[in-house]
Design a protein around this motif. Sequence first.
Motif, PDB file in Angstrom:
ATOM      1  N   ALA A 257      47.104  56.447  35.668  1.00  0.00           N
ATOM      2  CA  ALA A 257      47.752  55.514  34.740  1.00  0.00           C
ATOM      3  C   ALA A 257      47.428  54.075  35.119  1.00  0.00           C
ATOM      4  N   GLN A 258      47.416  53.782  36.405  1.00  0.00           N
ATOM      5  CA  GLN A 258      47.095  52.429  36.849  1.00  0.00           C
ATOM      6  C   GLN A 258      45.653  52.071  36.506  1.00  0.00           C
TER       7      GLN A 258
ATOM      8  N   MET B 253      43.949  53.111  34.004  1.00  0.00           N
ATOM      9  CA  MET B 253      43.847  52.867  32.567  1.00  0.00           C
ATOM     10  C   MET B 253      44.373  51.483  32.201  1.00  0.00           C
ATOM     11  N   VAL B 254      45.287  50.947  32.980  1.00  0.00           N
ATOM     12  CA  VAL B 254      45.844  49.623  32.710  1.00  0.00           C
ATOM     13  C   VAL B 254      44.898  48.534  33.205  1.00  0.00           C
ATOM     14  N   VAL B 255      44.228  48.753  34.307  1.00  0.00           N
ATOM     15  CA  VAL B 255      43.378  47.733  34.915  1.00  0.00           C
ATOM     16  C   VAL B 255      42.136  47.461  34.079  1.00  0.00           C
TER      17      VAL B 255
ATOM     18  N   ALA C 253      42.490  44.945  31.261  1.00  0.00           N
ATOM     19  CA  ALA C 253      42.688  43.604  31.812  1.00  0.00           C
ATOM     20  C   ALA C 253      41.343  42.989  32.178  1.00  0.00           C
TER      21      ALA C 253
END
Length: 79
Positions: free
Chosen positions: A24-25, A27-29, A32
């Motif tokens: 999940a992390q 996919m967020v990075v 960005a």
Amino acid sequence: MIMNQNLKTALTVSCIVFSVLILAQLMVVEPANALTRYFNCVTRAANHNGSFSVENAEACYDKVFKGALDNDDFGKTIR
């Protein structure tokens, strides 16, 4: 014996949860980073010309976010 089984189950569940959190992390990075590349492109375009236009912003958007070229103004896929 039962204590061993409970410990093994707890460790397995913990590993699965941590694996999902790491994915999940990641996919967020990535988005960005794409946004940073977009701002860098916009800054380069503004500094290069000494002015900035909507065409510059759209060119940077199309360059960084690859799928943008295949969509119309409303986000629908152009066939």
